[in-house]
Motif scaffolding. Structure first.
Motif, PDB file in Angstrom:
ATOM      1  N   ILE A  75     -18.938  53.732 -29.162  1.00 37.93           N
ATOM      2  CA  ILE A  75     -19.314  53.743 -30.586  1.00 37.93           C
ATOM      3  C   ILE A  75     -18.097  54.102 -31.440  1.00 37.93           C
ATOM      4  CG2 ILE A  75     -20.744  54.962 -32.305  1.00 37.93           C
ATOM      5  CD1 ILE A  75     -23.043  54.801 -30.238  1.00 37.93           C
ATOM      6  N   LYS A  76     -17.298  55.060 -30.967  1.00 39.95           N
ATOM      7  CA  LYS A  76     -16.067  55.423 -31.698  1.00 39.95           C
ATOM      8  C   LYS A  76     -15.145  54.200 -31.805  1.00 39.95           C
ATOM      9  CE  LYS A  76     -12.475  59.039 -31.704  1.00 39.95           C
ATOM     10  NZ  LYS A  76     -11.242  58.300 -31.829  1.00 39.95           N
ATOM     11  N   SER A  77     -15.038  53.445 -30.713  1.00 43.25           N
ATOM     12  CA  SER A  77     -14.142  52.283 -30.746  1.00 43.25           C
ATOM     13  C   SER A  77     -14.651  51.239 -31.746  1.00 43.25           C
ATOM     14  CB  SER A  77     -13.967  51.681 -29.344  1.00 43.25           C
ATOM     15  OG  SER A  77     -15.129  50.967 -28.977  1.00 43.25           O
ATOM     16  N   CYS A  78     -15.979  51.104 -31.863  1.00 44.74           N
ATOM     17  CA  CYS A  78     -16.528  50.133 -32.841  1.00 44.74           C
ATOM     18  C   CYS A  78     -16.232  50.579 -34.273  1.00 44.74           C
ATOM     19  CB  CYS A  78     -18.032  49.985 -32.665  1.00 44.74           C
ATOM     20  SG  CYS A  78     -18.458  49.260 -31.089  1.00 44.74           S
ATOM     21  N   ILE A  79     -16.244  51.901 -34.492  1.00 46.53           N
ATOM     22  CA  ILE A  79     -15.905  52.426 -35.822  1.00 46.53           C
ATOM     23  C   ILE A  79     -14.447  52.072 -36.128  1.00 46.53           C
ATOM     24  CG2 ILE A  79     -15.542  54.579 -37.143  1.00 46.53           C
ATOM     25  CD1 ILE A  79     -17.959  55.753 -35.549  1.00 46.53           C
ATOM     26  N   ARG A 138     -15.744  46.191 -35.092  1.00 48.09           N
ATOM     27  CA  ARG A 138     -16.517  45.169 -34.373  1.00 48.09           C
ATOM     28  C   ARG A 138     -17.810  44.764 -35.103  1.00 48.09           C
ATOM     29  NH1 ARG A 138     -17.878  44.399 -28.114  1.00 48.09           N
ATOM     30  NH2 ARG A 138     -19.513  42.891 -28.452  1.00 48.09           N
ATOM     31  N   TYR A 139     -18.507  45.750 -35.680  1.00 44.10           N
ATOM     32  CA  TYR A 139     -19.768  45.438 -36.379  1.00 44.10           C
ATOM     33  C   TYR A 139     -19.615  45.585 -37.896  1.00 44.10           C
ATOM     34  CZ  TYR A 139     -21.469  46.112 -31.600  1.00 44.10           C
ATOM     35  OH  TYR A 139     -21.650  46.026 -30.241  1.00 44.10           O
ATOM     36  N   PHE A 150     -23.843  50.176 -39.039  1.00 38.52           N
ATOM     37  CA  PHE A 150     -22.734  49.371 -39.544  1.00 38.52           C
ATOM     38  C   PHE A 150     -23.289  48.276 -40.451  1.00 38.52           C
ATOM     39  CE2 PHE A 150     -21.422  50.909 -35.338  1.00 38.52           C
ATOM     40  CZ  PHE A 150     -20.132  51.356 -35.550  1.00 38.52           C
ATOM     41  N   GLU A 151     -22.373  47.622 -41.147  1.00 36.49           N
ATOM     42  CA  GLU A 151     -22.714  46.483 -41.999  1.00 36.49           C
ATOM     43  C   GLU A 151     -23.476  45.388 -41.217  1.00 36.49           C
ATOM     44  OE1 GLU A 151     -18.957  45.065 -43.197  1.00 36.49           O
ATOM     45  OE2 GLU A 151     -19.730  43.592 -44.628  1.00 36.49           O
ATOM     46  N   LYS A 152     -23.034  45.119 -39.965  1.00 39.28           N
ATOM     47  CA  LYS A 152     -23.597  43.975 -39.235  1.00 39.28           C
ATOM     48  C   LYS A 152     -24.500  44.371 -38.074  1.00 39.28           C
ATOM     49  CE  LYS A 152     -19.435  41.272 -40.043  1.00 39.28           C
ATOM     50  NZ  LYS A 152     -18.186  41.063 -39.366  1.00 39.28           N
ATOM     51  N   ALA A 153     -24.650  45.660 -37.805  1.00 39.37           N
ATOM     52  CA  ALA A 153     -25.470  46.063 -36.649  1.00 39.37           C
ATOM     53  C   ALA A 153     -25.715  47.570 -36.663  1.00 39.37           C
ATOM     54  CB  ALA A 153     -24.752  45.681 -35.346  1.00 39.37           C
ATOM     55  N   THR A 154     -26.723  47.968 -35.890  1.00 40.58           N
ATOM     56  CA  THR A 154     -26.956  49.387 -35.629  1.00 40.58           C
ATOM     57  C   THR A 154     -26.737  49.604 -34.135  1.00 40.58           C
ATOM     58  OG1 THR A 154     -28.490  49.709 -37.458  1.00 40.58           O
ATOM     59  CG2 THR A 154     -28.736  51.195 -35.586  1.00 40.58           C
ATOM     60  N   VAL A 186     -27.676  47.781 -29.168  1.00 44.08           N
ATOM     61  CA  VAL A 186     -27.210  47.304 -30.469  1.00 44.08           C
ATOM     62  C   VAL A 186     -28.235  46.322 -31.027  1.00 44.08           C
ATOM     63  CG1 VAL A 186     -25.339  46.096 -31.666  1.00 44.08           C
ATOM     64  CG2 VAL A 186     -24.806  47.555 -29.693  1.00 44.08           C
ATOM     65  N   THR A 187     -28.626  46.531 -32.269  1.00 42.49           N
ATOM     66  CA  THR A 187     -29.501  45.577 -32.957  1.00 42.49           C
ATOM     67  C   THR A 187     -28.714  44.979 -34.106  1.00 42.49           C
ATOM     68  OG1 THR A 187     -31.349  47.047 -32.470  1.00 42.49           O
ATOM     69  CG2 THR A 187     -31.765  45.299 -34.084  1.00 42.49           C
ATOM     70  N   CYS A 188     -28.623  43.649 -34.152  1.00 44.98           N
ATOM     71  CA  CYS A 188     -27.807  42.998 -35.192  1.00 44.98           C
ATOM     72  C   CYS A 188     -28.578  42.923 -36.509  1.00 44.98           C
ATOM     73  CB  CYS A 188     -27.368  41.617 -34.709  1.00 44.98           C
ATOM     74  SG  CYS A 188     -26.310  41.781 -33.261  1.00 44.98           S
ATOM     75  N   SER A 189     -27.872  42.541 -37.574  1.00 40.02           N
ATOM     76  CA  SER A 189     -28.453  42.650 -38.917  1.00 40.02           C
ATOM     77  C   SER A 189     -29.665  41.739 -39.124  1.00 40.02           C
ATOM     78  CB  SER A 189     -27.386  42.389 -39.979  1.00 40.02           C
ATOM     79  OG  SER A 189     -26.770  41.160 -39.697  1.00 40.02           O
ATOM     80  N   ASP A 190     -29.862  40.718 -38.281  1.00 45.39           N
ATOM     81  CA  ASP A 190     -31.081  39.898 -38.425  1.00 45.39           C
ATOM     82  C   ASP A 190     -32.314  40.626 -37.848  1.00 45.39           C
ATOM     83  OD1 ASP A 190     -30.745  39.775 -35.692  1.00 45.39           O
ATOM     84  OD2 ASP A 190     -30.290  37.636 -35.605  1.00 45.39           O
TER      85      ASP A 190
END
Ligand code: NAD
Length: 328
Positions: A145-149, A153-154, A251-255, A267-271
């Motif tokens: 999760i830190k790396s995605c921040i 990535r999201y 995140f903007e594009k996912a949780t 991970v759940t994407c924004s859709d």
């Protein structure tokens, strides 16, 4: 190749866990163990809040001591692994560093900022290594999760929600002046990860909590802002449900979410429909952090992940939160 000689002080729950990690390394030998309670030497299982483990080390292969000073005097060790009650972390680490021994000491670094500073001063004077077992820095799902921040990535990060809760432990943990209560003992894991990820100085902090059985803060909620990122953490020992650690990053594009008992990041994407599962198959964080420390001692790399100059800041942050809670 000469093996690193390791001594352990405090052979309770975490002492057993670390001994178990160490028997897996070819370049290390546990030569001595100290505990004031000799029954711990023959204990065949160890329990920490979420895990029961077998005692992997054959106690007959090491020298045992009930007095730390005697062990320091009689043994020649390269590394001390300290898993003592929190109120004595600093004094014991300083004694070992003053003898020229590298020290891995369990979290929280110390019960006070002054204790942490004494440890850093002794480390600097001795020229040896000191690392605190803030294991969440090495927890692979938190690392992901830190790396995605950091790599976006999201997309942009909006908020992080963390939780670490369970029921009261027993023994010395119930004495607030020894453990610091749930805030300093348990919640400090998440505070430390936030310090590691976002830095030691949030732009704002609001906190509320309850003083519990330990006489210290045993239930707490803190809200911090880092720029326009909102960080919210709850820590508690007052619950009756099983131990739970949890992190969610929006995140903007996912949780992205992780809960200790899932064993994976979800991970759940924004859709709201597209899902991704990240399973990380690596040795656990206790094994990883000790390996990292031993390689630091061997000069294979610098301690950039968990230097004591950073973990002291986590204690400062946690104690600031405690001050805010107690002032209300
Ligand atoms: N990293 C983690 O996830 C994690 C989990 C649990 C505990 N901890 C930390 O590890 C430390 C130890 O916790 P634990 O659960 O193993 O506690 P524990 O009570 O199981 O073990 C502590 C041991 O130290 C011994 N001891 C006490 N005073 C001593 C002294 N003066 N000399 C020698 N031995 C002494 C006790 O007899 C006991 O066996 C604490 O600071 C705790 O916060 C970390």
């Amino acid at each position: 190749m000469e093996k690193l000689k390791v001594g352990i002080v405090g052979y309770g729950g975490l002492g057993h866990i670390h001994a178990g990690s160490l028997v897996g390394y070819d370049d290390v030998k546990v030569t001595c163990i100290c505990d004031i309670d000799p029954e711990k030497f023959v204990q065949t299982e160890s329990e920490i809040n979420f895990k029961v483990d077998k005692a992997w080390l054959d106690i007959n292969t090491v020298n045992t001591y009930e007095k730390f000073e005697e062990m320091l005097e009689k043994e020649e060790i390269d590394v001390l692994v300290s898993a003592l009650p929190t109120d004595i972390h600093a004094d014991y680490a300083v004694m070992a560093l003053n003898k020229g021994i590298n020290v891995f000491s369990e979290k929280p670094m110390s019960i006070s900022v002054e204790g942490c500073q004494k440890m850093i001063d002794a480390k600097n004077k001795s020229g040896k290594e000191l690392m605190i077992g803030q294991c969440v820095r090495f927890w692979h799902e938190y690392e992901y999760i830190k790396s995605c921040i950091e790599n976006g990535r999201y997309g942009k990060l909006y908020s992080v929600i963390m939780q670490r809760t369970g029921c009261y432990p027993g023994g010395w943990f119930l004495e607030g002046e020894r453990s610091g209560g749930a805030l300093l003992d348990l919640h400090v894991h998440d505070m430390d990860w936030v310090n590691y990820t976002f830095g030691p100085k949030p732009d704002s902090m609001i906190a509320s909590g309850l003083v519990g059985k330990t006489g210290e803060v045993d239930d707490c909620n803190v809200l911090m802002k880092y720029g326009d990122v909102l960080v919210s953490i709850r820590g508690s020992w007052i619950e009756h449900s099983p131990f739970c650690c949890y992190i969610k990053a929006n995140f903007e594009k996912a949780t992205a979410e992780y809960r200790g008992d899932w064993g994976e990041v979800r991970v759940t994407c924004s859709d709201g429909v597209t899902k991704e599962t990240i399973k990380i198959d690596k040795p656990n964080a206790y094994i990883t952090e000790l390996r990292y420390f031993l390689d630091t001692v061997k000069g294979l790399h610098k301690n950039e992940i968990c230097p004591p100059e950073s973990t002291i800041e986590s204690i400062r942050l946690a104690l600031l939160e405690r001050e805010i809670i107690k002032s209300k």
